[in-house]
Design a protein around this motif. Structure first.
Motif, short mmCIF file in Angstrom:
data_model
loop_
_atom_site.label_atom_id
_atom_site.label_comp_id
_atom_site.label_asym_id
_atom_site.label_seq_id
_atom_site.Cartn_x
_atom_site.Cartn_y
_atom_site.Cartn_z
N GLY A 130 5.55 -4.71 -10.29
CA GLY A 130 4.10 -4.55 -10.36
C GLY A 130 3.72 -3.50 -11.36
N ARG A 131 2.43 -3.32 -11.54
CA ARG A 131 2.00 -2.25 -12.43
C ARG A 131 1.85 -1.00 -11.59
NH1 ARG A 131 -2.44 -4.87 -16.45
NH2 ARG A 131 -1.94 -2.98 -17.59
N PRO A 132 2.17 0.16 -12.16
CA PRO A 132 2.04 1.40 -11.39
C PRO A 132 0.60 1.55 -10.90
CG PRO A 132 3.07 1.80 -13.52
CD PRO A 132 2.60 0.39 -13.54
N HIS A 133 0.45 1.95 -9.66
CA HIS A 133 -0.91 2.10 -9.14
C HIS A 133 -1.47 3.48 -9.44
CE1 HIS A 133 0.84 4.39 -5.91
NE2 HIS A 133 1.68 3.40 -5.66
N LEU A 134 -2.70 3.67 -9.01
CA LEU A 134 -3.39 4.92 -9.33
C LEU A 134 -2.58 6.16 -8.92
CD1 LEU A 134 -6.18 5.02 -10.67
CD2 LEU A 134 -7.14 5.64 -8.47
N GLN A 172 -10.93 12.57 -4.18
CA GLN A 172 -11.65 11.31 -4.29
C GLN A 172 -12.03 11.02 -5.72
OE1 GLN A 172 -15.15 11.16 -1.86
NE2 GLN A 172 -15.79 9.21 -2.74
N ILE A 173 -11.99 9.75 -6.08
CA ILE A 173 -12.41 9.37 -7.42
C ILE A 173 -13.91 9.08 -7.40
CG2 ILE A 173 -11.84 6.90 -7.08
CD1 ILE A 173 -10.88 7.06 -10.10
N THR A 174 -14.61 9.62 -8.38
CA THR A 174 -16.05 9.32 -8.48
C THR A 174 -16.40 9.05 -9.93
OG1 THR A 174 -16.68 11.62 -8.87
CG2 THR A 174 -16.60 10.91 -6.57
N HIS A 175 -17.44 8.29 -10.11
CA HIS A 175 -17.87 8.01 -11.48
C HIS A 175 -18.40 9.27 -12.15
CE1 HIS A 175 -17.20 3.76 -11.45
NE2 HIS A 175 -17.75 3.65 -10.26
N ASP A 176 -18.99 10.15 -11.34
CA ASP A 176 -19.48 11.40 -11.91
C ASP A 176 -18.38 12.20 -12.57
OD1 ASP A 176 -22.03 10.94 -11.20
OD2 ASP A 176 -22.02 12.17 -9.38
N ILE A 207 -5.11 9.63 -3.57
CA ILE A 207 -6.43 9.47 -4.14
C ILE A 207 -7.26 8.55 -3.26
CG2 ILE A 207 -7.71 8.65 -6.13
CD1 ILE A 207 -5.04 9.26 -7.70
N LYS A 208 -8.42 9.04 -2.89
CA LYS A 208 -9.33 8.20 -2.11
C LYS A 208 -10.23 7.42 -3.07
CE LYS A 208 -10.46 11.90 0.26
NZ LYS A 208 -11.22 12.79 1.14
N SER A 209 -10.61 6.25 -2.66
CA SER A 209 -11.38 5.38 -3.54
C SER A 209 -12.82 5.85 -3.68
CB SER A 209 -11.34 3.96 -2.98
OG SER A 209 -11.87 3.07 -3.93
N PHE A 210 -13.60 5.11 -4.45
CA PHE A 210 -15.00 5.48 -4.70
C PHE A 210 -15.79 5.64 -3.39
CE2 PHE A 210 -13.97 3.47 -8.83
CZ PHE A 210 -14.30 4.53 -9.65
N ASP A 211 -15.38 4.88 -2.37
CA ASP A 211 -16.11 4.94 -1.10
C ASP A 211 -15.60 6.05 -0.17
OD1 ASP A 211 -13.69 3.94 -0.42
OD2 ASP A 211 -14.41 2.03 0.37
N GLY A 212 -14.70 6.89 -0.68
CA GLY A 212 -14.21 8.01 0.12
C GLY A 212 -13.10 7.62 1.08
N GLY A 256 -10.20 -3.80 0.18
CA GLY A 256 -10.72 -4.28 -1.09
C GLY A 256 -11.27 -3.18 -1.97
N ASN A 257 -10.81 -1.95 -1.75
CA ASN A 257 -11.35 -0.84 -2.53
C ASN A 257 -10.31 -0.24 -3.47
OD1 ASN A 257 -9.70 0.36 -0.71
ND2 ASN A 257 -11.19 1.83 0.08
N VAL A 258 -9.31 -1.04 -3.80
CA VAL A 258 -8.25 -0.54 -4.67
C VAL A 258 -8.76 -0.46 -6.11
CG1 VAL A 258 -5.94 -0.96 -5.55
CG2 VAL A 258 -6.48 -1.50 -3.18
N VAL A 259 -8.49 0.66 -6.74
CA VAL A 259 -8.86 0.84 -8.14
C VAL A 259 -7.59 0.85 -8.97
CG1 VAL A 259 -10.05 2.34 -9.77
CG2 VAL A 259 -10.77 2.29 -7.37
N TYR A 260 -7.54 0.10 -10.02
CA TYR A 260 -6.34 0.07 -10.86
C TYR A 260 -6.52 0.97 -12.06
CZ TYR A 260 -4.81 -3.67 -7.89
OH TYR A 260 -4.42 -4.39 -6.79
N PRO A 261 -5.47 1.73 -12.38
CA PRO A 261 -5.61 2.70 -13.47
C PRO A 261 -5.95 2.05 -14.81
CG PRO A 261 -3.34 2.60 -12.63
CD PRO A 261 -4.19 1.82 -11.70
N HIS A 262 -5.40 0.86 -15.05
CA HIS A 262 -5.67 0.29 -16.38
C HIS A 262 -7.14 -0.07 -16.54
CE1 HIS A 262 -4.17 -3.10 -13.86
NE2 HIS A 262 -5.22 -3.70 -14.36
N GLU A 263 -7.81 -0.37 -15.42
CA GLU A 263 -9.25 -0.65 -15.52
C GLU A 263 -10.00 0.60 -16.03
OE1 GLU A 263 -10.34 -1.59 -11.56
OE2 GLU A 263 -9.20 -3.47 -11.51
N LEU A 264 -9.58 1.75 -15.49
CA LEU A 264 -10.25 2.98 -15.87
C LEU A 264 -9.88 3.39 -17.29
CD1 LEU A 264 -9.83 4.94 -12.53
CD2 LEU A 264 -11.83 3.71 -13.34
N ILE A 265 -8.62 3.13 -17.65
CA ILE A 265 -8.19 3.50 -19.00
C ILE A 265 -8.95 2.67 -20.03
CG2 ILE A 265 -6.25 3.42 -20.62
CD1 ILE A 265 -4.43 4.30 -18.33
#
Length: 1053
Positions: free
Chosen positions: A62-66, A889-893, A844-849, A857-866
């Motif tokens: 798999g791809r390395p996760h966050l 926690q990850i936040t858009h801010d 790391i906690k997701s955007f929803d804390g 369904g709250n998994v964030v993939y690093p490549h999306e952010l990159i």
RNA sequence: GGGCAGGUAGCUCAGCUGGUUAGAGCACUCGGUUUACAUCCGAGAGGUCACAGGUUCGAGUCCUGUCCUGCCCACCA
């Protein structure tokens, strides 16, 4: 020149990545002084101090996760920092085959679409294809690692199943075996009767179901009764049952015949030709000269005979608990007119004693509990209570009057709001006109709360105790005391925490009732377990019960894990078919090592097809479902089922076929860790290995102290196959005693040692020859990954150069699983610690804390952010403000803020570069003392040097996240907002409209030099955090002494 | 049930071995700037540091207890 417009990471970062990769800056062979890759030998001779990090290998498929990627940010920060400090740096990347998970994924995603399953493939075929598939697919993971900027040597990227690694790992196993640390033993496993395979815990899932909770009465064997076991012809047993009488020859008892007396037990056992066994307990009814008359027992024998309880409390008087007591076969004597001995010159305790004695005279065979209480005294808070205690000279011995007097006096001195009240009382217990013990108690301040005194629950270490009656609560509880001073021969019965009754042992408790959801497994019971603190069973510990149906005496043992409040508080122990029971057996046997008679064993009564086997008489051959019905039916006929409840329960089912798991005994390989764990504990205790954050050290040590023998074999195809060979087919069978026996080519062997001695088995990496079959087992993944630090370095012959490594950076969640094993195996194999520091990052906690999970369904993939923000932004998110072991926690801010920072750096750099353009090349050669530096210039230089020093200090103590906040702020506020703004007028050579203006050339040069100096310094200290953008700006910067064409190798100072 | 961590501004969190007036980022309010900055700068407001005791000259920090949240481990016979 830097391109115009805002910083564009999507544009710039890939270019920088290629620049690094093409020049092989990551390789240890790259020599920055010569600016080229030198030979391996030359690299080894390099005298620079070394700094090495083994990157935890992500799953290859798999791809390395966050989380993995966060690790790379920290690892790379350290790699880059020490590289810039002039160390010879090596990062070792790798990919993991991921054992069971890998096998499941490859079967599902690769083989199944092709219509291939384990059933229609050979093992070799599976392995070969999977290996190739993994080799291909692991490239994606590697690309992700590179994309985040991890500066490890990707030419040495290595797979955990790489043949050379396998070789090293197997050598460790062989060494362990030769040193006597590996053994093959029988252990409980999760068995799926449908898939016909053992499963790891991870391959099972819980399923809720409702099931019968059957309460079974196990008759207690009287203490003074002898038990004899006799083997008889089946026909004799049959006749005994029919005629209710049997005469047997005394000589059958051999040299024990003189011991037998009336009322002893004889357990008769008879075998049918086809192996079925029948056991029947009988009582010795009559002894003649050479014959013994036996009477079979029926359940009525166990009924209680006489009552022995007197309570003085109102609850008894009201007849409460009557039914419960009667259920035990007890009659209750209630006292209509309790004695009232109060006031006068007698203390509480004397009152209680007097009461107890009075009752015990009236009922000579009864154990009497008498209480007296009700004195109200003030509660004054901590301080005043001390005063109170001092003034109450005499304590318990003081009379009511004295006491009341003293209290009233004291009350005057106490502030009004502190004058609360608590109760005081006393207890006495008497038997045969003698006081057994007595005690007073003081408890419950003020208006009594709903809670019992905390001490009650805590002090359950002994079995003797005092009754506490809480009048306001209408509750009873007890306090335990030092039991070695008073020895009594009775037990205490407690109902639902409320009622306590002291009972004589003899003739009263004649059953031990156990509750179970699996009555059929009672056929394999080998003990009854109670909590050692459970006062109800104190007198029974060490005694025996007679296991119904199979009529086998089994001991009553203790284990603290038993829940006093669940079921009856007594647990039937079936070590072969319940994981927890198995653990209890191990614990018990470990604690009773010195006493071989006390040891308990397992009896495996269920086979791999879920059929009843072993010494189970008429139940032999039934399916577990049939057996369950039959057992309950037979027990009911014997009146040994007291009740059946319905209970919701979680059972483990097979993840794939959803069949209920049938835990049972099977032969497995173990590592005896008792010796090899010692140095692994020591190095951490002594601080040779430091764990960050510090508090995780305790977690590690607790884990290691309690570490038990480690089962390392797994029934899988994907992994390191055991280097164990058998001369012929290996089979496991259950014998007539319920023991697991291994057969090699039809020959039964006791253990592996014996097989080896007989020439039936061999430990060898290669096949010993024709006809030899390799073991089906593969190693537990942690056995191989626990060797990762030295195995990788050995493969590349870098062991001497880089081992021990400096830092192991990983998530705190696998501290116990992985880090502990690396330390243990590293020390065992190499004699040296594998790493000096362990840095554990948080989750790391997701955007929803919330914790990320696929089901949410709250998994964030690093490549999306990159893709959106670039690698530098993501790295800043991982690092800035975070500390070891803390979740964040990850936040858009945060991401947006980091992006803005990069933009600020980009623009400030553009500004500096534009303004130093024409003097660019001579700036690095200028000496500050020759320049006309203003006070502001000097301050700027000082400030940037100061922050550099702090960053250094913090990084080296693993607090790089905390200092990153200051660093960012420093750059923004000191350099951009302050210095850049005030320096502007000194830089301008033209006015707003483009007309030339006058300026002081020396002053301008001083400003230009300061700008250059500060920026290059900032770039350097920022590089470990944000390597891409700093490297990009570096390309435009003039280079000075100690500077390299890549910022990566430019020296910090 | 056992263990670990945490509870500080509206949000996400810093605050090391006790020491001035408790901080940052984001969000919020007001003002300014646009010859580096799809902006930026300056100023401002906002906190009983979970609660209750205690130690101390002094407590967010140390001790005791309570409550709450999260995580890990074990278990549901």
């Amino acid at each position: 020149m830097l391109p115009k417009g805002p910083y564009n990471p999507q544009e710039e970062e890939p270019k920088i990545l290629i620049f690094w990769l093409d020049n092989k800056f990551y390789k240890p062979e790259y020599d920055p002084d010569k600016d080229k890759v030198v030979s391996f030998e030359e690299m080894l001779k390099d005298k620079r101090p070394t700094f090495c990090i083994i990157n935890p290998p992500p799953n290859a498929y798999g791809r390395p996760h966050l989380g993995n990627v966060s690790g790379y940010a920290y690892q790379d920060l350290l790699l880059r920092y020490y590289r810039m400090k002039g160390y010879k740096v090596y990062g070792q990347p790798g990919k993991d085959h991921a054992g069971i998970q890998g096998e499941i994924v490859v079967l599902r995603e690769y083989f199944r679409p092709q219509g291939k399953f384990k059933a229609n493939m050979t093992r070799d075929e599976f392995y070969r294809e999977t290996y190739e598939y993994f080799m291909k697919i692991k490239e994606q993971a590697k690309k992700d690692e590179q994309r985040i900027g991890l500066s490890s040597d990707f030419d040495r990227d290595v797979f955990t199943l790489d043949p050379e690694i396998v070789d090293i790992v197997l050598d460790t196993f062989i060494k362990l075996y030769r040193d006597g640390y590996v053994y093959k033993g029988v252990r409980i496993v999760n068995w799926c009767p449908s898939c016909q395979t053992a499963l790891a815990d991870i391959d099972t899932e819980p399923k809720e179901r409702s099931t019968d909770f059957v309460y079974i009465k196990y008759p207690l064997i009287p203490e003074d009764a002898n038990i004899f076991e006799l083997k008889l012809p089946y026909a004799d047993l049959d006749s005994l049952q029919k005629n209710k009488k049997l005469n047997i020859d005394l000589s059958l008892l051999g040299n024990q015949k003189n011991k037998i007396k009336i009322n002893d037990f004889v357990i008769l056992e008879a075998s049918e030709p086809e192996y079925h066994k029948m056991r029947l307990p009988s009582l010795v009814a009559n002894i003649k000269e050479d014959k013994v008359e036996l009477k079979p027992l029926d359940s009525s024998f166990w009924q209680a005979k006489y009552p022995l309880l007197i309570g003085t409390s109102s609850k008894f008087k009201q007849g409460l608990f009557k039914s419960q007591l009667e259920d035990l076969g007890l009659k209750i004597i209630t006292v209509d007119k309790p004695l009232e001995i109060r006031e006068g010159e007698t203390s509480l305790i004397e009152n209680a004693k007097a009461k107890a004695l009075a009752y015990s005279k009236a009922y000579p065979n009864a154990l009497v509990i008498a209480n007296d209480g009700g004195a109200e005294i003030p509660y004054l808070g901590k301080k005043w209570n001390k005063v109170l205690t001092k003034r109450l000279v005499g304590g318990d011995k003081a009379s009511y009057k004295e006491r009341a007097q003293a209290l009233l006096e004291l009350m005057k001195d106490v502030p009004k709001d502190k004058r609360t009240v608590y109760w005081e009382g006393a207890y006495a217990v008497a038997l045969n006109g003698e006081i057994l013990f007595a005690k007073s108690y003081k408890e419950e301040p003020g208006i009594i709360t709903t809670k019992l005194h905390p001490g009650i629950e805590k002090s359950t270490g002994d079995w003797l105790g005092y009754i506490w009656y809480y009048p306001q609560l209408e509750k009873y509880s007890f306090e335990l005391t030092d039991s070695d001073k008073v020895k009594l021969n009775w037990a205490i019965i407690q109902f639902k925490k409320d009622l306590l009754a002291f009972l004589f042992e003899k003739g009263i408790i004649n059953y031990v009732t156990v509750a179970t959801t699996r009555p059929e497994t009672m056929l394999g019971d080998t003990a009854v377990v109670v909590n050692p603190d459970d006062i109800r069973y104190q007198a029974l510990i060490g005694r025996k019960v007679l296991l119904p149906l199979v009529w086998r005496p089994i001991p009553i043992i203790t284990d603290p894990i038993v829940d006093k409040n669940l079921g009856t508080g007594a647990l039937k122990l079936t070590p072969a078919h319940a994981y927890e029971d198995y653990q209890i057996m191990l614990n018990w046997n470990k604690n009773t090592k010195k006493d071989p008679d006390a040891q308990i064993d397992y009896i495996n009564v269920i086979d791999k097809q879920a059929k009843i086997v072993g010494p189970t008489g008429k139940y032999f051959g039934l399916s577990t479902t049939e057996a369950k019905e039959q057992v309950v039916k037979d027990l009911q006929a014997l009146k040994l089922v007291s009740k059946i409840e319905t209970k919701k329960q979680f059972v483990q089912v097979c993840e794939r076929c959803k069949t209920v798991i049938e835990p049972q005994m099977s032969s497995q390989w173990f590592i005896d860790v008792s010796q090899i764990k010692k140095p692994a504990i020591e190095v951490v205790e002594k601080g040779e290995i430091k764990i960050h954050p510090k508090n995780m050290t305790k977690v590690y040590l607790d884990w290691m102290y309690n570490l038990r023998d480690w089962p390392i074999s797994r029934s899988l195809w994907w992994g390191y196959r055991f280097p164990v060979w058998y001369k012929g087919k290996v089979e496991e069978k259950i014998d007539e005693n319920g023991k697991v026996i291994t057969y090699i080519d039809g020959t039964p062997v006791k253990d592996f040692k014996e097989a080896e001695e007989k020439g039936l088995a061999k430990i060898s990496k290669k096949s010993p020859g024709k006809g030899w079959i390799q073991s089906d087992y593969v190693f537990d993944t942690w056995f191989s990954s626990g060797q990762w630090p030295f195995a990788t370095l050995m493969k590349f012959k870098l062991f001497d150069k880089f081992y021990p490594t400096q830092v192991m950076e990983t998530g705190y969640d696998i501290l116990k699983w992985w880090v502990s094993r690396m330390v243990m195996l590293g020390l065992y194999r190499t004699g040296k610690i594998p790493f000096e520091h362990v840095y554990l990052h948080g989750l790391i906690k997701s955007f929803d804390g919330q914790k990320m999970s696929k089901s949410k369904g709250n998994v964030v993939y690093p490549h999306e952010l990159i893709e959106k923000y670039g690698a530098d932004v993501l790295r800043l998110f991982y690092i800035v403000g975070n500390k070891a072991g803390a979740n964040y926690q990850i936040t858009h801010d945060k991401l947006e803020g980091n992006k803005r920072f990069l933009n600020k750096l980009w623009n400030a750099s553009k500004f500096v570069l534009f303004n130093i353009e024409e003097v660019k090349d001579k700036l690095p050669q200028l000496k500050p003392q020759e320049l006309k530096l203003s006070a502001d210039d000097k301050k700027m230089v000082k400030e940037v040097d100061k922050i550099a020093e702090r960053v250094k200090k913090y990084i080296e103590s693993f607090k790089f996240g905390i200092i990153a906040v200051d660093l960012r702020q420093h750059f923004w506020e000191i350099f951009c907002d302050w210095y850049l703004e005030i320096v502007k007028p000194r830089l301008y050579t033209k006015d707003k409209n483009g007309n030339p203006i006058e300026y002081d050339k020396d002053d301008r040069l001083a400003a230009q030099w300061t700008l250059y100096y500060a920026l290059q310094k900032y770039l350097k200290i920022l590089h470990p955090y944000i390597p891409f953008i700093t490297e990009r700006i570096w390309q435009e910067m003039p280079k000075g002494k100690g500077d390299h064409r890549s910022l990566m190798f430019s020296r910090w100072e």
